[in-house]
Design a protein around this motif. Structure first.
Motif, mmCIF file in Angstrom:
data_model
loop_
_atom_site.group_PDB
_atom_site.id
_atom_site.type_symbol
_atom_site.label_atom_id
_atom_site.label_comp_id
_atom_site.label_asym_id
_atom_site.label_seq_id
_atom_site.Cartn_x
_atom_site.Cartn_y
_atom_site.Cartn_z
ATOM 1 N N ALA A 196 8.052 -0.716 -22.308
ATOM 2 C CA ALA A 196 9.478 -0.686 -22.645
ATOM 3 C C ALA A 196 10.203 -1.973 -22.286
ATOM 4 N N VAL A 197 9.762 -2.662 -21.229
ATOM 5 C CA VAL A 197 10.495 -3.828 -20.743
ATOM 6 C C VAL A 197 9.549 -4.735 -19.960
ATOM 7 N N ASP A 198 9.803 -6.045 -20.041
ATOM 8 C CA ASP A 198 8.984 -7.013 -19.305
ATOM 9 C C ASP A 198 9.530 -7.131 -17.886
ATOM 10 N N LEU A 199 8.989 -6.333 -16.984
ATOM 11 C CA LEU A 199 9.487 -6.254 -15.615
ATOM 12 C C LEU A 199 8.310 -6.262 -14.637
ATOM 13 N N PRO A 200 8.170 -7.274 -13.793
ATOM 14 C CA PRO A 200 7.075 -7.283 -12.808
ATOM 15 C C PRO A 200 7.144 -6.062 -11.901
ATOM 16 N N ILE A 201 5.985 -5.485 -11.578
ATOM 17 C CA ILE A 201 5.923 -4.220 -10.843
ATOM 18 C C ILE A 201 4.997 -4.329 -9.636
ATOM 19 N N GLN A 202 5.463 -3.796 -8.517
ATOM 20 C CA GLN A 202 4.569 -3.543 -7.386
ATOM 21 C C GLN A 202 4.323 -2.044 -7.294
ATOM 22 N N ALA A 203 3.066 -1.650 -7.145
ATOM 23 C CA ALA A 203 2.714 -0.260 -6.881
ATOM 24 C C ALA A 203 2.331 -0.118 -5.416
ATOM 25 N N GLN A 204 2.651 1.038 -4.831
ATOM 26 C CA GLN A 204 2.353 1.281 -3.426
ATOM 27 C C GLN A 204 1.724 2.662 -3.263
ATOM 28 N N CYS A 205 0.581 2.701 -2.595
ATOM 29 C CA CYS A 205 -0.080 3.985 -2.311
ATOM 30 C C CYS A 205 -1.069 3.787 -1.174
ATOM 31 N N GLU A 206 -1.603 4.886 -0.676
ATOM 32 C CA GLU A 206 -2.711 4.801 0.262
ATOM 33 C C GLU A 206 -3.959 4.321 -0.485
ATOM 34 N N PRO A 207 -4.945 3.765 0.215
ATOM 35 C CA PRO A 207 -6.163 3.331 -0.465
ATOM 36 C C PRO A 207 -6.859 4.500 -1.172
ATOM 37 N N PRO A 208 -7.087 4.393 -2.467
ATOM 38 C CA PRO A 208 -7.847 5.442 -3.163
ATOM 39 C C PRO A 208 -9.304 5.418 -2.703
ATOM 40 N N ASP A 209 -9.987 6.530 -2.894
ATOM 41 C CA ASP A 209 -11.396 6.583 -2.481
ATOM 42 C C ASP A 209 -12.267 5.653 -3.313
ATOM 43 N N ASP A 210 -11.893 5.452 -4.567
ATOM 44 C CA ASP A 210 -12.686 4.645 -5.490
ATOM 45 C C ASP A 210 -11.964 3.323 -5.762
ATOM 46 N N ASP A 211 -12.618 2.203 -5.437
ATOM 47 C CA ASP A 211 -11.995 0.885 -5.643
ATOM 48 C C ASP A 211 -11.735 0.560 -7.113
ATOM 49 N N GLN A 212 -12.338 1.312 -8.025
ATOM 50 C CA GLN A 212 -12.103 1.051 -9.447
ATOM 51 C C GLN A 212 -10.635 1.250 -9.829
ATOM 52 N N TRP A 213 -9.903 2.011 -9.012
ATOM 53 C CA TRP A 213 -8.489 2.230 -9.317
ATOM 54 C C TRP A 213 -7.690 0.937 -9.276
ATOM 55 N N PHE A 214 -8.142 -0.045 -8.517
ATOM 56 C CA PHE A 214 -7.399 -1.312 -8.455
ATOM 57 C C PHE A 214 -7.396 -2.005 -9.817
ATOM 58 N N ALA A 215 -8.543 -2.044 -10.461
ATOM 59 C CA ALA A 215 -8.623 -2.642 -11.797
ATOM 60 C C ALA A 215 -7.818 -1.828 -12.802
ATOM 61 N N ARG A 216 -7.842 -0.508 -12.661
ATOM 62 C CA ARG A 216 -7.069 0.344 -13.574
ATOM 63 C C ARG A 216 -5.580 0.098 -13.419
ATOM 64 N N MET A 217 -5.118 -0.073 -12.190
ATOM 65 C CA MET A 217 -3.701 -0.350 -11.976
ATOM 66 C C MET A 217 -3.317 -1.706 -12.558
ATOM 67 N N LYS A 218 -4.165 -2.682 -12.365
ATOM 68 C CA LYS A 218 -3.899 -4.014 -12.906
ATOM 69 C C LYS A 218 -3.777 -3.981 -14.430
ATOM 70 N N VAL A 219 -4.709 -3.306 -15.073
ATOM 71 C CA VAL A 219 -4.692 -3.203 -16.536
ATOM 72 C C VAL A 219 -3.467 -2.422 -17.019
ATOM 73 N N SER A 220 -2.989 -1.489 -16.224
ATOM 74 C CA SER A 220 -1.833 -0.671 -16.604
ATOM 75 C C SER A 220 -0.513 -1.424 -16.514
ATOM 76 N N GLY A 221 -0.525 -2.615 -15.907
ATOM 77 C CA GLY A 221 0.699 -3.401 -15.824
ATOM 78 C C GLY A 221 1.223 -3.640 -14.429
ATOM 79 N N VAL A 222 0.467 -3.216 -13.421
ATOM 80 C CA VAL A 222 0.865 -3.463 -12.030
ATOM 81 C C VAL A 222 0.523 -4.909 -11.672
ATOM 82 N N ASP A 223 1.500 -5.634 -11.108
ATOM 83 C CA ASP A 223 1.301 -7.040 -10.761
ATOM 84 C C ASP A 223 0.867 -7.245 -9.318
#
Length: 356
Positions: free
Chosen positions: A192-219
């Protein structure tokens, strides 16, 4: 500014500027204040603030107020005005301010999931946390949909010039620890908009989530330690401490490989019992990994088990922030280079002023 953020501020006119936040996730019981052109978040609803030597006099016609120490004027300050997007609501009647809020002067923030498996149990809750207070008071909704977040983010950029966004979450009962809903939210916002994003959460059990977040638009990514001494973690965060420091360190390393050096951060709350030496020791480790240690003064929030815990003294904060700032400068890891999030905003800590 270090002293003001530690001891807080008394307000002659509590209604000036953006409404202060009570309860909820993230910086709470604070108010945004602009001092010498820099906007910071200052405690105003805490016991320490009520006894603070600092007082904000009533604002003049231009919105400028005198900052007094006792009866002596020491600076002119102002308060960011309520953003225009606060006056809007979704088609189904949800106020935009219940979906996302303005932090500092130009940062949009939302707690996507306003419930948490840690908070729902007295035995597991983090003793400083107030994530459920704003929900109980009807100032927010339990789950913000990706569509709602995208709608509000677009309006905040167009109407109020918001520069970046923080998406945090309570921890759900799943092994991804909130990464999945952060992915869905970021994807919708960036569509919807070009807006840099930080996501915050506890460490997921699977490190693959980091790549998924990056691809989803998390900076940038924040995974918050809050307390660094293991015995203190178990006492203050009995549920969250079940994720050991070793898992955090492994997750930090994996996340830096995805997001880049300086684009992964952690929040450390100074004043909860960790010594300055302990905070600085783990900060050295974090910087070596490429993680930005964002150290902020602990603010006791009303209605939590630690509401009467004293805030850290300005002297203690300086004993941490001064050497930490030098370490960050030596490592060429500065808040100004962070793409989005708490470290970039810097309003809750004067750390960035020690980086030069």
């Amino acid at each position: 500014m270090t002293e003001l953020q530690s001891v807080g501020l008394r307000l002659a006119d509590p209604g000036t500027g953006v409404a202060s936040r009570r309860g909820g996730a993230g910086p709470s019981d604070h108010k945004a204040v602009t001092v010498d052109g820099v906007t910071i978040m200052v405690p105003v609803h805490t016991n320490t603030a009520w006894h603070s030597p600092f007082v904000a006099a009533p604002a003049d016609a231009h919105g400028t107020s005198a900052l007094l120490r006792g009866t002596i004027p020491i600076a002119n300050i102002s308060f960011p005005k309520a953003p225009r997007f606060y006056g809007m609501q979704t088609l189904d009647g949800v106020p935009y301010s219940h979906i996302a809020t303005l932090h500092s002067a130009d940062v949009l923030a939302s707690t996507v999931l306003q419930t948490c498996i840690r908070y729902e149990s007295r035995r597991k809750t983090c003793k400083f946390c107030a994530i459920g207070q704003s929900l109980a008071a009807g100032r927010t909704i339990a789950r913000k949909t990706p569509e709602q977040l995208a709608e509000v983010a677009r309006a905040a950029v167009l109407l109020d010039g918001v520069k970046h966004m923080v998406l945090t979450t309570g921890t759900p009962p799943s092994s991804d620890r909130g990464a999945k809903i952060l992915c869905e939210s970021a994807f919708a916002i960036r569509a919807a908009v070009d807006l840099p994003i930080q996501a915050q959460c506890e460490p997921p059990d699977d490190d693959q989530w980091f790549a998924r977040m990056k691809v989803s638009g998390v900076d940038t990514l924040g995974m918050h330690l809050e307390v660094v001494t293991p015995s203190l973690r178990e006492r203050i965060m009995p549920g969250k401490s079940s994720v050991p420091l070793s898992r955090y360190m492994d997750a930090f390393k994996a996340a830096v490989a995805v997001f880049g050096r300086g684009q992964v951060s952690t929040y450390i709350l100074a004043g909860l019992g960790d010594t300055a030496e302990a905070i600085l020791a783990i900060s050295r480790e974090l910087i070596d990994l490429g993680v930005y240690p964002f150290v902020v003064p602990f603010v006791p929030i009303s209605g939590t088990p630690l509401e009467d815990h004293p805030a850290p003294s300005p002297e203690f904060m300086k004993s941490v922030l001064q050497p930490l700032g030098a370490m960050l400068a030596a490592a060429e890891m500065r808040s100004a280079d962070i793409k989005a999030g708490c470290g970039k905003c810097g309003a809750c800590s004067s750390l960035s002023s020690y980086e030069e």
